[in-house]
Design a protein around this motif. Structure first.
Motif, PDB file in Angstrom:
ATOM      1  N   GLU A 135      42.312   4.141  44.460  1.00  0.00           N
ATOM      2  CA  GLU A 135      40.821   3.834  43.495  1.00  0.00           C
ATOM      3  C   GLU A 135      39.950   3.875  44.131  1.00  0.00           C
ATOM      4  OE1 GLU A 135      40.355  -0.700  41.635  1.00  0.00           O
ATOM      5  OE2 GLU A 135      39.915  -1.136  43.767  1.00  0.00           O
ATOM      6  N   LEU A 136      38.596   4.687  44.818  1.00  0.00           N
ATOM      7  CA  LEU A 136      37.242   4.362  44.308  1.00  0.00           C
ATOM      8  C   LEU A 136      36.738   3.617  44.775  1.00  0.00           C
ATOM      9  CD1 LEU A 136      35.893   7.606  42.907  1.00  0.00           C
ATOM     10  CD2 LEU A 136      36.301   7.174  45.980  1.00  0.00           C
ATOM     11  N   ARG A 171      38.189   5.008  49.558  1.00  0.00           N
ATOM     12  CA  ARG A 171      39.479   4.874  48.774  1.00  0.00           C
ATOM     13  C   ARG A 171      40.237   5.346  50.067  1.00  0.00           C
ATOM     14  NH1 ARG A 171      40.618  10.552  44.561  1.00  0.00           N
ATOM     15  NH2 ARG A 171      39.565  11.176  46.249  1.00  0.00           N
ATOM     16  N   THR A 181      37.379  13.950  43.386  1.00  0.00           N
ATOM     17  CA  THR A 181      38.385  13.029  43.614  1.00  0.00           C
ATOM     18  C   THR A 181      39.404  13.362  42.897  1.00  0.00           C
ATOM     19  OG1 THR A 181      37.300  11.622  41.789  1.00  0.00           O
ATOM     20  CG2 THR A 181      36.313  11.894  43.560  1.00  0.00           C
TER      21      THR A 181
END
Length: 466
Positions: free
Chosen positions: A285-286, A315, A429
């Motif tokens: 999860e960013l 992250r 990402t």
């Protein structure tokens, strides 16, 4: 800001390198009001030619000041006395006051011991008399001896009371002072420390400092950090052009402000380190760990943002530490810090007579300087090195105390310039990117613009859990 986002599964620390550049307005001289305090060592050890050269340097510095500058002069030994102006406070520099100040400098005689904290305490009182908000408060001191007439704890208390009140540069004359004391002062007060082994060089150094002080364009700057609740601030360090631990912090409306001192038109680099518990971060999860904003003191005395905010995004990956490459820039910064520690350890060992330890630290420092391509610090190390009977480098047994003090005081200088400011490329990402303008989800995780409305997508995507 260079902030590697991917963190190993078991990592407990996140780091960012922040480069800050101050610019002068095109085609204009800085219009910031300036207050200067010159601090002279008049202890008994400054007898004869040393005090004469120091007086010459202070008089040259006074001649360098622009009309309208506020000026005070402190003469110090085991006490501190304001010798100019005689009426207290600070005087406005003009032709008449300039000559009066030089006469009072020339009239000083050597006596007594050394208590540098008392000198700084008196300088703080002088700066407190400045009523104009947004004034640059700048001090310069020299000493030829150790701080023998006060304890390290007493000096520390005074440095704490002076922090963020003024900046101070310090110079060590000859070879009977100690680099640790000068570095402690300049680190706390955002200045530079130098070894002036040849006393006659002090005049050129002081005039240069005065000219540089008059080019300051920002009286006070602060690094504002608004942290996610899952993160704590571990440390902030200046990494270029001089290394320094920045321990001063103020909490303002939930944002931590770290004082960065006064600024001429130049670039400096900082390392911000956050700590966290790995289990508090969801894998893949960013997350926005911190928002970073610069705040400046303006001429009216108010502190306001002077830059747009930047996000430090992280992250947590499912990959252990060995599976994620370390940032080469952060690795270099940490190697440079290790080089500085080895140089100071070498100087300390030589000054206390531990030659075996000095040899080991010299070899470590030389190897680090070579691998970093740090020619300035490598030159200092090679000047005191020779080849031992075993074929390995060792410290020259005739290396002077002055040379070792210079190695100690120059150990914090990272002369190579940081990477020029630029927009860092977007890192893939692998997650969908959502347009903040119309809410459309991009078909590619690397898209830079919304396919529906054309709005820039920037670095979007992180979860803001502030």
């Amino acid at each position: 800001m260079d902030s590697p986002s991917d963190l190993p599964y078991d990592e407990r620390r996140a780091d960012a390198l922040i480069t800050v550049t101050a610019h002068a307005a095109a085609g204009s001289e800085p219009q910031v009001q300036s207050a200067q305090v010159l601090i002279m060592d008049r202890s008994l050890s400054m007898s004869r030619h040393k005090l004469d050269e120091a007086k010459r340097a202070l008089c040259a510095a006074i001649d360098t000041l622009r009309d309208g500058t506020l000026l005070g002069i402190v003469a110090g030994n085991h006490r501190a006395e304001v010798i100019f102006p005689p009426t207290g406070g600070l005087a406005v520099v003009d032709a008449r006051s300039r000559e009066d100040a030089k006469l009072r400098v020339v009239g000083q005689l050597p006596e007594g011991g050394t208590a540098i904290g008392q000198w700084l305490d008196r300088a703080r009182d002088l700066f407190a008399s400045v009523e104009s908000p947004g004034t640059v408060r700048h001090a310069v001191l020299y000493t030829d001896g150790k701080d023998e007439h006060e304890t390290p704890e007493q000096l520390g208390e005074i440095l704490t009371s002076c922090a963020d009140r003024f900046i101070c540069h310090a110079r060590g004359l000859g070879d009977d002072w100690h680099h640790d004391e000068l570095l402690r002062i300049t680190q706390a007060l955002h200045g530079t420390a130098e070894a002036v082994v040849t006393i006659a060089d002090l005049t050129e150094d002081f005039t240069r400092l005065m000219r540089e002080a008059q080019r300051i364009v920002v009286p006070r700057l602060y690094l504002g950090l608004r942290l996610n609740s899952r993160f704590q601030l571990a440390f902030v360090r200046q990494t270029r052009p001089v290394e320094a631990d920045l321990t001063g912090r103020h909490l303002t409306d939930g944002e931590t402000h770290v004082p960065l001192g006064s600024w001429p038109a130049e670039s400096r680099q900082y390392q911000v380190s956050l700590r966290f518990e790995p289990e508090s971060l969801t894998v893949d999860e960013l997350l926005r760990a911190a928002r970073v904003t610069l705040h400046a003191e303006f001429p009216d005395g108010t502190r306001r943002p002077c830059s747009e905010s930047a996000a430090m995004v992280v992250r947590r990956r499912a990959t252990p530490g060995f599976g994620i490459a370390r940032s080469p820039d952060l690795t270099r910064v940490e190697n440079e810090r290790e080089l500085g520690m080895a140089m100071r350890a070498c100087a300390d060992a030589r000054l206390r007579g531990d030659l075996d330890r000095a040899d080991r630290e010299l070899r470590l420092a030389t190897g680090l300087a070579e691998s970093l391509g740090d020619t300035a610090r490598l030159r200092l190390l090679r000047a005191v090195a020779t080849t031992g009977p075993d074929g390995r480098p060792r410290l020259r047994r005739d290396a002077s105390r002055g040379q070792m003090l210079r190695i100690g005081v120059d150990s914090t200088k990272t002369v190579s310039r940081p990477v020029e400011s630029r927009e860092l490329p977007w890192r893939d990402t692998g997650l969908p990117r959502v347009c903040p303008n119309c809410g459309t989800t991009a078909t590619s995780p690397t898209a830079k613009f919304c396919e529906e409305c054309g709005h820039p997508l920037g670095a979007g995507g992180p979860v803001d859990a502030l």
